[in-house]
Design a protein around this motif. Structure first.
Motif, PDB file in Angstrom:
ATOM      1  N   ASN A  13       0.817  -1.222   0.000  1.00  8.89           N
ATOM      2  CA  ASN A  13       0.000   0.000   0.000  1.00  8.89           C
ATOM      3  C   ASN A  13       0.846   1.265   0.000  1.00  8.89           C
ATOM      4  N   ARG A  14       2.030   1.208   0.605  1.00  2.68           N
ATOM      5  CA  ARG A  14       2.876   2.411   0.619  1.00  2.68           C
ATOM      6  C   ARG A  14       3.793   2.478  -0.600  1.00  2.68           C
ATOM      7  N   GLY A  15       3.622   1.523  -1.515  1.00  2.00           N
ATOM      8  CA  GLY A  15       4.367   1.570  -2.771  1.00  2.00           C
ATOM      9  C   GLY A  15       5.659   0.786  -2.792  1.00  2.00           C
ATOM     10  N   ALA A  16       5.921  -0.006  -1.763  1.00  2.00           N
ATOM     11  CA  ALA A  16       7.133  -0.819  -1.734  1.00  2.00           C
ATOM     12  C   ALA A  16       6.986  -1.992  -2.706  1.00  2.00           C
ATOM     13  N   LEU A  17       8.086  -2.562  -3.098  1.00  2.00           N
ATOM     14  CA  LEU A  17       8.064  -3.713  -4.003  1.00  2.00           C
ATOM     15  C   LEU A  17       7.306  -4.882  -3.377  1.00  2.00           C
ATOM     16  N   ALA A  18       7.561  -5.165  -2.117  1.00  2.00           N
ATOM     17  CA  ALA A  18       6.902  -6.248  -1.372  1.00  2.00           C
ATOM     18  C   ALA A  18       7.013  -7.592  -2.101  1.00  2.00           C
ATOM     19  N   LEU A  19       8.205  -7.882  -2.589  1.00  2.00           N
ATOM     20  CA  LEU A  19       8.475  -9.157  -3.242  1.00  2.00           C
ATOM     21  C   LEU A  19       8.842 -10.166  -2.164  1.00  2.00           C
ATOM     22  N   GLU A  20       8.043 -11.207  -2.028  1.00  2.00           N
ATOM     23  CA  GLU A  20       8.293 -12.208  -1.002  1.00  2.00           C
ATOM     24  C   GLU A  20       9.115 -13.357  -1.567  1.00  2.00           C
ATOM     25  N   LEU A  21      10.260 -13.576  -0.938  1.00  2.00           N
ATOM     26  CA  LEU A  21      11.112 -14.719  -1.244  1.00  2.00           C
ATOM     27  C   LEU A  21      11.310 -15.486   0.056  1.00  2.00           C
ATOM     28  N   PHE A  22      12.038 -16.591  -0.018  1.00  2.00           N
ATOM     29  CA  PHE A  22      12.223 -17.441   1.146  1.00  2.00           C
ATOM     30  C   PHE A  22      13.706 -17.743   1.305  1.00  2.00           C
ATOM     31  N   VAL A  23      14.227 -17.541   2.511  1.00  2.00           N
ATOM     32  CA  VAL A  23      15.655 -17.646   2.769  1.00  2.00           C
ATOM     33  C   VAL A  23      15.937 -18.835   3.681  1.00  2.00           C
ATOM     34  N   ALA A  24      16.795 -19.720   3.207  1.00  2.00           N
ATOM     35  CA  ALA A  24      17.269 -20.833   4.033  1.00  2.00           C
ATOM     36  C   ALA A  24      18.686 -20.511   4.488  1.00  2.00           C
ATOM     37  N   HIS A  25      18.863 -20.447   5.794  1.00  2.00           N
ATOM     38  CA  HIS A  25      20.188 -20.277   6.390  1.00  2.00           C
ATOM     39  C   HIS A  25      20.673 -21.696   6.687  1.00  2.00           C
ATOM     40  N   SER A  26      21.658 -22.145   5.919  1.00  2.00           N
ATOM     41  CA  SER A  26      22.103 -23.535   5.949  1.00  2.00           C
ATOM     42  C   SER A  26      23.433 -23.643   6.685  1.00  2.00           C
ATOM     43  N   THR A  27      23.492 -24.551   7.673  1.00  2.00           N
ATOM     44  CA  THR A  27      24.704 -24.702   8.476  1.00  2.00           C
ATOM     45  C   THR A  27      25.131 -26.169   8.527  1.00  2.00           C
ATOM     46  N   PRO A  28      26.438 -26.412   8.612  1.00  2.00           N
ATOM     47  CA  PRO A  28      26.923 -27.786   8.705  1.00  2.00           C
ATOM     48  C   PRO A  28      26.360 -28.475   9.947  1.00  2.00           C
ATOM     49  N   ALA A  29      25.940 -29.718   9.763  1.00  2.00           N
ATOM     50  CA  ALA A  29      25.408 -30.496  10.882  1.00  2.00           C
ATOM     51  C   ALA A  29      26.269 -31.733  11.145  1.00  2.00           C
ATOM     52  N   LYS A  30      27.149 -32.053  10.208  1.00  2.00           N
ATOM     53  CA  LYS A  30      28.052 -33.192  10.349  1.00  2.00           C
ATOM     54  C   LYS A  30      29.471 -32.734  10.034  1.00  2.00           C
ATOM     55  N   ASP A  31      30.361 -33.686   9.930  1.00  2.00           N
ATOM     56  CA  ASP A  31      31.764 -33.391   9.620  1.00  2.00           C
ATOM     57  C   ASP A  31      31.912 -32.780   8.235  1.00  2.00           C
ATOM     58  N   PRO A  32      32.969 -31.981   8.020  1.00  2.00           N
ATOM     59  CA  PRO A  32      33.225 -31.421   6.685  1.00  2.00           C
ATOM     60  C   PRO A  32      33.276 -32.481   5.587  1.00  2.00           C
ATOM     61  N   ALA A  33      33.729 -33.680   5.898  1.00  2.00           N
ATOM     62  CA  ALA A  33      33.785 -34.747   4.886  1.00  2.00           C
ATOM     63  C   ALA A  33      32.379 -35.123   4.417  1.00  2.00           C
ATOM     64  N   ASP A  34      31.402 -35.104   5.331  1.00  2.00           N
ATOM     65  CA  ASP A  34      30.021 -35.416   4.964  1.00  2.00           C
ATOM     66  C   ASP A  34      29.442 -34.323   4.063  1.00  2.00           C
ATOM     67  N   VAL A  35      29.770 -33.080   4.386  1.00  2.00           N
ATOM     68  CA  VAL A  35      29.320 -31.961   3.560  1.00  2.00           C
ATOM     69  C   VAL A  35      29.929 -32.074   2.164  1.00  2.00           C
ATOM     70  N   LYS A  36      31.225 -32.334   2.111  1.00  2.00           N
ATOM     71  CA  LYS A  36      31.911 -32.451   0.823  1.00  2.00           C
ATOM     72  C   LYS A  36      31.351 -33.606  -0.005  1.00  2.00           C
ATOM     73  N   GLU A  37      30.987 -34.697   0.659  1.00  2.00           N
ATOM     74  CA  GLU A  37      30.441 -35.865  -0.037  1.00  2.00           C
ATOM     75  C   GLU A  37      29.111 -35.539  -0.731  1.00  2.00           C
ATOM     76  N   SER A  38      28.333 -34.625  -0.156  1.00  2.00           N
ATOM     77  CA  SER A  38      27.034 -34.250  -0.725  1.00  2.00           C
ATOM     78  C   SER A  38      27.115 -33.084  -1.699  1.00  2.00           C
ATOM     79  N   LEU A  39      28.292 -32.487  -1.837  1.00  2.00           N
ATOM     80  CA  LEU A  39      28.428 -31.245  -2.606  1.00  2.00           C
ATOM     81  C   LEU A  39      28.008 -31.376  -4.070  1.00  2.00           C
ATOM     82  N   ALA A  40      28.460 -32.398  -4.766  1.00  2.00           N
ATOM     83  CA  ALA A  40      28.130 -32.529  -6.193  1.00  2.00           C
ATOM     84  C   ALA A  40      26.623 -32.651  -6.402  1.00  2.00           C
TER      85      ALA A  40
END
Length: 128
Positions: A13-40
Motif C-alpha cells: 500500500n505504501r508503494g514498496a516492491l513487497a516481493l516475497e522470497l524465502f531464505v534458508a540459512h544452511s549450516t553444517p550439521a556433520k563433519d566437513p567430509a560429509d558436507v563435501k560428499e554431498s556437494l556434487a
C-alpha cells in the motif's frame, strides 16, 4: 508483533516492491567430509532449481571477520508459499543427507537495486 500478511499488505500500500522470497540459512550439521560428499549432488540440485526459476540466489557466507570460510550458506528460493519453499530446502541433497541443517524464513524485499549489464556483441554479463 504485527502479522506477516498485514505487514506485507501495508508495504504494498505504501508503494514498496513487497516481493516475497524465502531464505534458508544452511549450516553444517556433520563433519566437513560429509558436507563435501554431498556437494556434487547439492550443486546439481541447485542448478535444477535455477533452471526451473525457483532459485534466486545461493552461496557461502564468511565468518564474522570476513576472512574465513565457515561453511554457512544462504539459499534464496522463489516459491508460492513457506511450505513450498520448505519442500525445496528439505529436498536439497545436502539437507536430505543430514550433512547440513537449515532454518527457513520469509523475506520481503522492499528496497534496493540490482544492476545488470549485458554486452550484446561480446556476450559478457555483469551483475552488481
Amino acid at each position: 508483533m504485527v502479522a506477516w500478511a498485514d505487514y506485507k499488505s501495508e508495504a504494498k500500500n505504501r508503494g514498496a516492491l513487497a516481493l516475497e522470497l524465502f531464505v534458508a540459512h544452511s549450516t553444517p550439521a556433520k563433519d566437513p567430509a560429509d558436507v563435501k560428499e554431498s556437494l556434487a549432488n547439492h550443486l546439481a540440485y541447485q542448478a535444477e532449481l535455477e533452471r526451473a526459476g525457483l532459485l534466486a540466489f545461493a552461496g557461502p557466507m564468511s565468518d564474522e571477520t570476513g576472512e574465513r570460510m565457515q561453511g554457512v550458506g544462504l539459499i534464496i528460493y522463489r516459491a508460492e508459499s513457506l511450505e513450498a519453499a520448505r519442500l525445496l530446502a528439505e529436498n536439497d541433497p545436502m539437507h536430505k543427507s543430514g550433512a547440513r541443517s537449515f532454518v527457513l524464513r520469509r523475506w520481503l524485499i522492499n528496497e534496493g537495486s540490482l544492476n545488470l549489464s549485458v554486452g550484446l556483441s561480446t556476450g559478457g554479463c555483469t551483475l552488481s
